[in-house]
Motif scaffolding. Sequence first.
Motif, PDB file in Angstrom:
ATOM      1  N   LEU A  24       0.830  -1.209   0.000  1.00 17.86           N
ATOM      2  CA  LEU A  24       0.000   0.000   0.000  1.00 17.86           C
ATOM      3  C   LEU A  24       0.858   1.250   0.000  1.00 17.86           C
ATOM      4  O   LEU A  24       0.523   2.252  -0.617  1.00 17.86           O
ATOM      5  CB  LEU A  24      -0.885   0.025   1.252  1.00 17.86           C
ATOM      6  CG  LEU A  24      -2.277  -0.568   1.105  1.00 17.86           C
ATOM      7  CD1 LEU A  24      -2.965  -0.562   2.452  1.00 17.86           C
ATOM      8  CD2 LEU A  24      -3.102   0.211   0.086  1.00 17.86           C
ATOM      9  N   ASN A  25       1.979   1.172   0.734  1.00 21.20           N
ATOM     10  CA  ASN A  25       2.784   2.373   0.904  1.00 21.20           C
ATOM     11  C   ASN A  25       3.960   2.434  -0.060  1.00 21.20           C
ATOM     12  O   ASN A  25       4.837   3.279   0.074  1.00 21.20           O
ATOM     13  CB  ASN A  25       3.249   2.489   2.350  1.00 21.20           C
ATOM     14  CG  ASN A  25       2.056   2.697   3.280  1.00 21.20           C
ATOM     15  OD1 ASN A  25       1.174   3.490   2.971  1.00 21.20           O
ATOM     16  ND2 ASN A  25       2.031   1.962   4.380  1.00 21.20           N
ATOM     17  N   GLY A  26       3.950   1.495  -1.031  1.00 20.57           N
ATOM     18  CA  GLY A  26       4.915   1.603  -2.117  1.00 20.57           C
ATOM     19  C   GLY A  26       6.338   1.197  -1.758  1.00 20.57           C
ATOM     20  O   GLY A  26       7.268   1.570  -2.464  1.00 20.57           O
ATOM     21  N   GLU A  39      -1.977  -6.322  -4.895  1.00 25.58           N
ATOM     22  CA  GLU A  39      -2.624  -5.186  -5.574  1.00 25.58           C
ATOM     23  C   GLU A  39      -3.953  -5.607  -6.198  1.00 25.58           C
ATOM     24  O   GLU A  39      -4.935  -4.865  -6.153  1.00 25.58           O
ATOM     25  CB  GLU A  39      -1.692  -4.594  -6.653  1.00 25.58           C
ATOM     26  CG  GLU A  39      -0.531  -3.826  -6.060  1.00 25.58           C
ATOM     27  CD  GLU A  39       0.129  -2.840  -7.032  1.00 25.58           C
ATOM     28  OE1 GLU A  39       0.641  -1.819  -6.556  1.00 25.58           O
ATOM     29  OE2 GLU A  39       0.130  -3.098  -8.248  1.00 25.58           O
ATOM     30  N   ALA A  43      -7.692  -4.247  -5.153  1.00 24.34           N
ATOM     31  CA  ALA A  43      -8.604  -3.670  -6.145  1.00 24.34           C
ATOM     32  C   ALA A  43      -9.923  -4.431  -6.169  1.00 24.34           C
ATOM     33  O   ALA A  43     -11.003  -3.843  -6.109  1.00 24.34           O
ATOM     34  CB  ALA A  43      -7.939  -3.675  -7.521  1.00 24.34           C
ATOM     35  N   ARG A  49      -8.424   3.038   2.042  1.00 21.72           N
ATOM     36  CA  ARG A  49      -7.636   3.449   3.200  1.00 21.72           C
ATOM     37  C   ARG A  49      -8.511   4.200   4.191  1.00 21.72           C
ATOM     38  O   ARG A  49      -9.378   4.958   3.786  1.00 21.72           O
ATOM     39  CB  ARG A  49      -6.550   4.434   2.773  1.00 21.72           C
ATOM     40  CG  ARG A  49      -5.458   3.781   2.010  1.00 21.72           C
ATOM     41  CD  ARG A  49      -4.693   4.817   1.244  1.00 21.72           C
ATOM     42  NE  ARG A  49      -3.655   4.128   0.522  1.00 21.72           N
ATOM     43  CZ  ARG A  49      -2.382   4.139   0.885  1.00 21.72           C
ATOM     44  NH1 ARG A  49      -1.985   4.854   1.916  1.00 21.72           N
ATOM     45  NH2 ARG A  49      -1.496   3.460   0.216  1.00 21.72           N
ATOM     46  N   ASP A  61     -10.897  16.920   0.881  1.00 26.06           N
ATOM     47  CA  ASP A  61      -9.793  16.035   1.223  1.00 26.06           C
ATOM     48  C   ASP A  61      -8.484  16.805   1.047  1.00 26.06           C
ATOM     49  O   ASP A  61      -7.463  16.240   0.716  1.00 26.06           O
ATOM     50  CB  ASP A  61      -9.811  14.772   0.346  1.00 26.06           C
ATOM     51  CG  ASP A  61      -9.542  15.084  -1.125  1.00 26.06           C
ATOM     52  OD1 ASP A  61      -9.526  16.275  -1.501  1.00 26.06           O
ATOM     53  OD2 ASP A  61      -9.318  14.133  -1.885  1.00 26.06           O
ATOM     54  N   GLU A  87      -0.449  11.859   0.982  1.00 24.75           N
ATOM     55  CA  GLU A  87      -0.922  10.841   0.043  1.00 24.75           C
ATOM     56  C   GLU A  87      -1.257   9.545   0.789  1.00 24.75           C
ATOM     57  O   GLU A  87      -2.257   8.898   0.515  1.00 24.75           O
ATOM     58  CB  GLU A  87       0.152  10.591  -1.021  1.00 24.75           C
ATOM     59  CG  GLU A  87      -0.363   9.863  -2.256  1.00 24.75           C
ATOM     60  CD  GLU A  87       0.207   8.471  -2.371  1.00 24.75           C
ATOM     61  OE1 GLU A  87       1.313   8.235  -1.858  1.00 24.75           O
ATOM     62  OE2 GLU A  87      -0.470   7.618  -2.974  1.00 24.75           O
ATOM     63  N   SER A  92      -5.270  15.098  -0.394  1.00 25.70           N
ATOM     64  CA  SER A  92      -4.580  15.765  -1.499  1.00 25.70           C
ATOM     65  C   SER A  92      -3.962  17.067  -1.014  1.00 25.70           C
ATOM     66  O   SER A  92      -4.439  17.687  -0.071  1.00 25.70           O
ATOM     67  CB  SER A  92      -5.543  16.044  -2.648  1.00 25.70           C
ATOM     68  OG  SER A  92      -6.054  14.824  -3.154  1.00 25.70           O
TER      69      SER A  92
END
Lengths: 334, 334
Positions: A24-26, A39, A43, A49, A61, A87, A92
Motif C-alpha cells: 500500500l505504501n509503495g 494489488e 482492487a 484506506r 480532502d 498521500e 490531497s
Amino acid sequence: MTKPTLTAIAREANVAVSTVSKVLNGHTDVSAATRRTIEQLLAERGYQRPRAARPAGRRTDLVDLVINELDSVWGLSILTGVEEVVEEAGLSLVVSSVHNRQSATRRWFESLLARGSLGAILVLSELTERQRDDLARRRMPFVVVDGVSQPPPEVPSIGATNFAGGYAATEHLLALGHRRIAAIGGPEQLQCTRARIAGYRAALETAGVPADRQLVRFGPFQHEGGLAAAQSLLALPSPPTAIFAGSDQQATGVYEAVRRAGMTIPGNISVVGFDGLPFAEWTAPPLTTVRQPLHEMGVAAARTLLRLVNGERLESTRIELATALVVRESTAAL
Amino acid sequence: MTKPTLTAIAREANVAVSTVSKVLNGHTDVSAATRRTIEQLLAERGYQRPRAARPAGRRTDLVDLVINELDSVWGLSILTGVEEVVEEAGLSLVVSSVHNRQSATRRWFESLLARGSLGAILVLSELTERQRDDLARRRMPFVVVDGVSQPPPEVPSIGATNFAGGYAATEHLLALGHRRIAAIGGPEQLQCTRARIAGYRAALETAGVPADRQLVRFGPFQHEGGLAAAQSLLALPSPPTAIFAGSDQQATGVYEAVRRAGMTIPGNISVVGFDGLPFAEWTAPPLTTVRQPLHEMGVAAARTLLRLVNGERLESTRIELATALVVRESTAAL
C-alpha cells in the motif's frame, strides 16, 4: 459485501499484514509476484484506506502547503516529505508559493478559507496575528516549518537544530586552524538564520576567537546571495580564510566569487555550506556542509498537522530534527 | 461601487496599465514607491482578478498537477512554471506524485473527479484510455507534459525538442573527434527518451559513424541510473570515449563511475548531460548539457489548460519548446 480490512486481505493473500501495508505504501522490498497478488486483491475487494477524521462542516480532502519560494531544492525536499504523508492518508495537497509578497499571502489565505482546507503547513512564510486568530476561530489547524520569527508557544512548529549546525560548522573550521571565519546568513530576520549565526558566535567564543562584525553578512539563500556576500568579504582589507555559507546554493555563489578572484577552494579559502542537498556532493570541489533532514521535516510537519486535524493533543508544540556536519573537500587546514 | 478595472487603477495611480499588471504579477522592475501606491489602490478599490470561467457544476478553484516523481529539480522547474500561471489566474494547484504506481494513479484519478478539479496537467505519467474517456465525458480538460507514450493526436501535449537535443549533443561530441559515443536514455518506453536516442542515432548516421547497440543503455533518470549504466559501459572490451547522459542527474552518476574507475573528465571521457539544471554549472568539471526550458514548459502547459477550461480551441495540440546545447568543461577533443 462489507469493506475489507488489511487483515482480511493479508489472510486471503497468505502474507503478513505488514506486507500488505508495504505494498500500500509503495515500499520496494516485496517480490513482484506478491505485490501483484496483493494489488489485485486490494482492487477486487475494494479496499479503501482509512481517512483522516474530518471536522464537521469541512468535506474536502485537501491539505494546504504554502511556501515562500518554490524554486529551490530545499523547498522541494520538504514538499516531498509532506506529500508522502498526505498521500498515505488518502488526502490531497494544495501547493502555493507567495514570494515574500503580502498580497500573495493574503490571496492564498482567502482561498484557503474558501476551499475549506483541513489545515495548512507554512514553510518560511508568516501569518499575521489576525490570520492566526481567523484560523483558530474556524478550528483550522496549522503547522509552521522553519518559521520567519519565533512563533508563539501555542503554534506547532518544526525546525532543525540550526544553532547546533552553526556551531558544528564553525568548530570544524576552528579545528582546521582558521581564525578569520566569515558567516553568511539567509535573510537576517529569519529565525533559522539567527540560530545559525548564534551557533557560529558561540563556537568562536568557546575557542576564544574574538567575533568580527564585518565578517557576518546576510542575503537571499540563492546563488546570487552567496556571490554578492563573498565578493564583499573577499574585498575586505583583511579577508577571511574560511566562509560558512547559509545554504548550499549560497555556497555555489561563494565558489564563483572565489574563482572570479583567481583563488581556489580549499587552497585559499575553505567553504562550508548548509542543507546537504544532493548536488553538493558533485560540486568542484565536493562541498563540506551541514545536512538538514528536510524530507523528514516535511514528514514531521504533515504528521503533526494530521494529528491536529484528528483532534489529538501534541506532547510538544516544537520539534527540532538534528543537523549533521558532512565533511568533504571544500575545507582544509589553514 | 462598481468593480474597478486595471485601467481605472492605472489612471488613478497615474501610471501605465502595464505597470499595474507588473505589480499584480510580482515583477520587480517597478519602484518601491510606485508599487506601494498601486498595491494600496488595488486593496482600497477592492480589485479582483478576472477568474477563469468555470464549467457548470464545478465550483472549485482547483487545478491538478500530477507528476511521476516529485523528487527532482527537473519536476520542480515544471512545477514552478505551472504554479506561476495558476496563481496569476487566481486559482490553486493540487500537486500529487504517483511514483510509477498504477494504484497511486488510480487513487489520484478518483480524488481528481471527486474534488471537481477544473482540469489536470500530467507530467511523465499516463492515463489509461478509459481514464481519458472518463475525463472527456465529464468535460474535464487535461494537458500532458513529456508524456510516457506518443499521445493520441487529440490530446494536448507539451514537450521539448528532444530529437534536436539528442542530435546536437552527439554532433558536438563528433565534432570533437569522438567515434565511440555512448548514450544513456531514461526509461526506454518514454517518448522523450526515444526521441533523444533517435536524435543521437541520426547524428551518428549523418557523420557516417556506425551505431553500436552495445553503446546504448536505458535507466532511471536519477544519479544511480547514470552510475549503473556508465559502470557497465566502462567495463566493455572497447569502452566509449564519450557518454551522452539522459539527465544532468544521470551525468553525476557517470562522473562517479569515471572517478571510481580512476579516470578523469574530460581527460579520459567526455560527458554531456540533459536538462540544464542550475547545479550542472557547479559540478566538477562544469557539465556540458542540453538545456530544456522546463519552467517555460510548465507555463505553456498551464496556459494551454486554462484556455481549454475557458472553452477555447487550440490551434495546435502539440507544442515543442526548443532545447539548446550549453558547452562547458566536461567535453574535450579526443
